[in-house]
Design a protein around this motif. Structure first.
Motif, PDB file in Angstrom:
ATOM      1  N   LEU A 228       0.829  -1.205   0.000  1.00  0.00           N
ATOM      2  CA  LEU A 228       0.000   0.000   0.000  1.00  0.00           C
ATOM      3  C   LEU A 228       0.867   1.260   0.000  1.00  0.00           C
ATOM      4  N   VAL A 229       1.865   1.283   0.864  1.00  0.00           N
ATOM      5  CA  VAL A 229       2.723   2.457   0.997  1.00  0.00           C
ATOM      6  C   VAL A 229       3.527   2.695  -0.278  1.00  0.00           C
ATOM      7  N   ARG A 230       4.021   1.609  -0.891  1.00  0.00           N
ATOM      8  CA  ARG A 230       4.857   1.740  -2.096  1.00  0.00           C
ATOM      9  C   ARG A 230       4.053   2.038  -3.346  1.00  0.00           C
ATOM     10  N   GLY A 231       2.735   1.839  -3.279  1.00  0.00           N
ATOM     11  CA  GLY A 231       1.915   2.046  -4.472  1.00  0.00           C
ATOM     12  C   GLY A 231       2.113   0.966  -5.512  1.00  0.00           C
ATOM     13  N   ASP A 232       2.334  -0.281  -5.062  1.00  0.00           N
ATOM     14  CA  ASP A 232       2.531  -1.398  -5.988  1.00  0.00           C
ATOM     15  C   ASP A 232       1.243  -1.701  -6.755  1.00  0.00           C
ATOM     16  N   ASP A 233       1.356  -2.541  -7.801  1.00  0.00           N
ATOM     17  CA  ASP A 233       0.182  -2.888  -8.608  1.00  0.00           C
ATOM     18  C   ASP A 233      -0.632  -4.015  -7.993  1.00  0.00           C
ATOM     19  N   HIS A 234      -0.300  -4.426  -6.767  1.00  0.00           N
ATOM     20  CA  HIS A 234      -1.036  -5.501  -6.098  1.00  0.00           C
ATOM     21  C   HIS A 234      -0.876  -5.368  -4.585  1.00  0.00           C
ATOM     22  N   LEU A 235      -1.784  -6.024  -3.855  1.00  0.00           N
ATOM     23  CA  LEU A 235      -1.739  -5.983  -2.399  1.00  0.00           C
ATOM     24  C   LEU A 235      -1.215  -7.274  -1.797  1.00  0.00           C
ATOM     25  N   TYR A 236      -1.474  -8.399  -2.466  1.00  0.00           N
ATOM     26  CA  TYR A 236      -1.084  -9.706  -1.935  1.00  0.00           C
ATOM     27  C   TYR A 236      -0.091 -10.378  -2.867  1.00  0.00           C
ATOM     28  N   GLU A 237       0.884 -11.053  -2.286  1.00  0.00           N
ATOM     29  CA  GLU A 237       1.780 -11.884  -3.073  1.00  0.00           C
ATOM     30  C   GLU A 237       1.040 -13.168  -3.460  1.00  0.00           C
ATOM     31  N   PRO A 238       1.330 -13.733  -4.630  1.00  0.00           N
ATOM     32  CA  PRO A 238       0.599 -14.912  -5.095  1.00  0.00           C
ATOM     33  C   PRO A 238       1.149 -16.238  -4.606  1.00  0.00           C
ATOM     34  N   ASP A 239       2.108 -16.214  -3.663  1.00  0.00           N
ATOM     35  CA  ASP A 239       2.785 -17.447  -3.256  1.00  0.00           C
ATOM     36  C   ASP A 239       1.809 -18.484  -2.707  1.00  0.00           C
TER      37      ASP A 239
ATOM     38  N   LEU B 255       0.439  -9.502 -20.319  1.00  0.00           N
ATOM     39  CA  LEU B 255       0.096  -9.509 -18.901  1.00  0.00           C
ATOM     40  C   LEU B 255      -1.378  -9.861 -18.760  1.00  0.00           C
ATOM     41  N   HIS B 256      -1.676 -10.818 -17.870  1.00  0.00           N
ATOM     42  CA  HIS B 256      -3.035 -11.337 -17.772  1.00  0.00           C
ATOM     43  C   HIS B 256      -3.561 -11.227 -16.344  1.00  0.00           C
ATOM     44  N   VAL B 257      -4.876 -10.945 -16.262  1.00  0.00           N
ATOM     45  CA  VAL B 257      -5.574 -10.875 -14.984  1.00  0.00           C
ATOM     46  C   VAL B 257      -6.822 -11.755 -15.053  1.00  0.00           C
ATOM     47  N   ASP B 258      -7.618 -11.676 -14.010  1.00  0.00           N
ATOM     48  CA  ASP B 258      -8.806 -12.517 -13.818  1.00  0.00           C
ATOM     49  C   ASP B 258      -9.655 -12.663 -15.086  1.00  0.00           C
ATOM     50  N   GLY B 259      -9.953 -13.908 -15.437  1.00  0.00           N
ATOM     51  CA  GLY B 259     -10.818 -14.153 -16.585  1.00  0.00           C
ATOM     52  C   GLY B 259     -12.207 -13.568 -16.407  1.00  0.00           C
ATOM     53  N   GLY B 260     -12.611 -13.348 -15.135  1.00  0.00           N
ATOM     54  CA  GLY B 260     -13.927 -12.793 -14.864  1.00  0.00           C
ATOM     55  C   GLY B 260     -14.102 -11.370 -15.326  1.00  0.00           C
ATOM     56  N   VAL B 261     -13.011 -10.677 -15.652  1.00  0.00           N
ATOM     57  CA  VAL B 261     -13.120  -9.313 -16.172  1.00  0.00           C
ATOM     58  C   VAL B 261     -13.854  -9.310 -17.508  1.00  0.00           C
TER      59      VAL B 261
ATOM     60  N   ALA C 138      -5.612  -5.704  -8.899  1.00  0.00           N
ATOM     61  CA  ALA C 138      -5.118  -4.933  -7.756  1.00  0.00           C
ATOM     62  C   ALA C 138      -4.902  -5.797  -6.516  1.00  0.00           C
ATOM     63  N   VAL C 139      -5.489  -6.996  -6.464  1.00  0.00           N
ATOM     64  CA  VAL C 139      -5.284  -7.884  -5.323  1.00  0.00           C
ATOM     65  C   VAL C 139      -4.017  -8.700  -5.523  1.00  0.00           C
ATOM     66  N   PHE C 140      -3.895  -9.353  -6.695  1.00  0.00           N
ATOM     67  CA  PHE C 140      -2.700 -10.096  -7.038  1.00  0.00           C
ATOM     68  C   PHE C 140      -1.996  -9.425  -8.216  1.00  0.00           C
ATOM     69  N   PRO C 141      -0.692  -9.661  -8.391  1.00  0.00           N
ATOM     70  CA  PRO C 141       0.016  -9.059  -9.521  1.00  0.00           C
ATOM     71  C   PRO C 141      -0.374  -9.719 -10.837  1.00  0.00           C
ATOM     72  N   PRO C 142      -0.474  -8.954 -11.927  1.00  0.00           N
ATOM     73  CA  PRO C 142      -0.732  -9.561 -13.237  1.00  0.00           C
ATOM     74  C   PRO C 142       0.307 -10.630 -13.552  1.00  0.00           C
ATOM     75  N   VAL C 143      -0.116 -11.626 -14.326  1.00  0.00           N
ATOM     76  CA  VAL C 143       0.749 -12.759 -14.655  1.00  0.00           C
ATOM     77  C   VAL C 143       1.169 -12.673 -16.117  1.00  0.00           C
ATOM     78  N   ARG C 144       2.448 -12.864 -16.375  1.00  0.00           N
ATOM     79  CA  ARG C 144       2.940 -12.821 -17.755  1.00  0.00           C
ATOM     80  C   ARG C 144       2.720 -14.169 -18.423  1.00  0.00           C
ATOM     81  N   LEU C 145       1.935 -14.160 -19.495  1.00  0.00           N
ATOM     82  CA  LEU C 145       1.630 -15.358 -20.275  1.00  0.00           C
ATOM     83  C   LEU C 145       1.692 -15.015 -21.754  1.00  0.00           C
TER      84      LEU C 145
END
Length: 270
Positions: A78-89, A154-160, A143-150
């Motif tokens: 949040l502080v850094r202004g990253d493109d995601h809040l949670y790591e996908p590990d 760059l790819h995000v939720d199919g529900g979009v 914004a929850v998880f980082p986009p995935v390179r495929l």
């Protein structure tokens, strides 16, 4: 056909158990987000024994198994202004656990997974490739998880773009498509305490609901929908109601499949 829906994906597992008990063995799976994870996990071995194993895994599932548990890291993003809040590990570890293949093409029956290309804004379909990358992309809440390179993008939720991808199943030739749509519930707050993330997630849910429409009927093809549960304000990151959701999905599908199989003889299904 299995939609997205976060923790409501438990309903799909209950419904799939009822289908398999009735002797329905899908010839292919089509999935989005958590539905893609359930689809791929069962496509590995579409048997009653396998779905019972997945049900036991769902009963142990907790929020930290998907989103992790490092609150300090959340604050850092949040502080850094990253493109995601949670790591996908944690999500990736879960995928490895329930989809034990090295290539999506190695499942016993075909599994088609949708993601959204962030640059083109179009849905993309995958039936091969690294399951961890493909499935984590399909479940990548913006914004929850980082986009995935495929595939160079760059790819995000199919529900979009395709939250309930019935048309894909029909395009693949499914004569009877069982639709386990569990979209609904809420993400984040819906009151005066909403944060910017809450507003984003709520807006995403609203736009996604407008895309949930069956395509026009096609000759020789039938769409059978599992009735949606009334889950009210159930939070999609809340796994405390999993036992109830599993049983509700099982009971509803058992009733639906009983009437459906009497009316329509066995056909190629998804």
């Amino acid at each position: 056909m299995l939609s997205g829906g976060g923790s409501l994906g438990a309903v799909q597992i209950g419904g799939l158990r009822a289908l398999l008990e009735a002797g329905v063995r899908p010839d292919l799976f089509v999935g989005c987000s958590v539905g893609a994870l359930n689809a791929a996990a069962l496509a590995v071995d579409p048997s009653l024994a396998r779905v019972e194993l997945l049900e036991r895994r769902w009963r142990r599932l907790d929020r930290k198994d998907v989103f992790g548990g490092n609150r300090r890291l959340l604050a850092t993003h949040l502080v850094r202004g990253d493109d995601h809040l949670y790591e996908p590990d944690a999500l990736r570890a879960l995928i490895r656990d329930v989809v034990p293949v090295t290539d999506l093409a190695d499942t016993a029956v075909p599994c088609h997974v949708v993601t959204t290309d962030l640059m083109s804004g179009r849905p993309c379909w995958w039936s091969s490739g690294d399951p961890v990358a493909v499935l984590s992309a399909s479940a990548c809440l913006p914004a929850v998880f980082p986009p995935v390179r495929l595939g160079g993008g760059l790819h995000v939720d199919g529900g979009v773009t395709a939250p309930v991808p019935v048309e894909r199943a029909l395009d693949l030739g499914a004569v009877r498509t069982w639709v386990l749509d569990v979209s609904g519930g809420v993400l984040g707050r819906r009151d005066e305490r909403m944060t910017a993330l809450d507003v984003l997630l709520l807006s995403f849910a609203i736009s996604r609901s407008g895309l949930d429409q069956d395509p026009p009927p096609r000759p020789g093809q039938r769409v059978v929908r599992l009735p949606k549960l009334d889950v009210g304000d159930h939070e999609l990151r809340d796994f405390s109601k999993t036992p109830m959701l599993l049983e509700a999905g099982y009971a509803q599908m058992k009733e639906l499949v009983r009437g459906e199989l009497v009316q329509v003889p066995a056909q190629r299904s998804s």
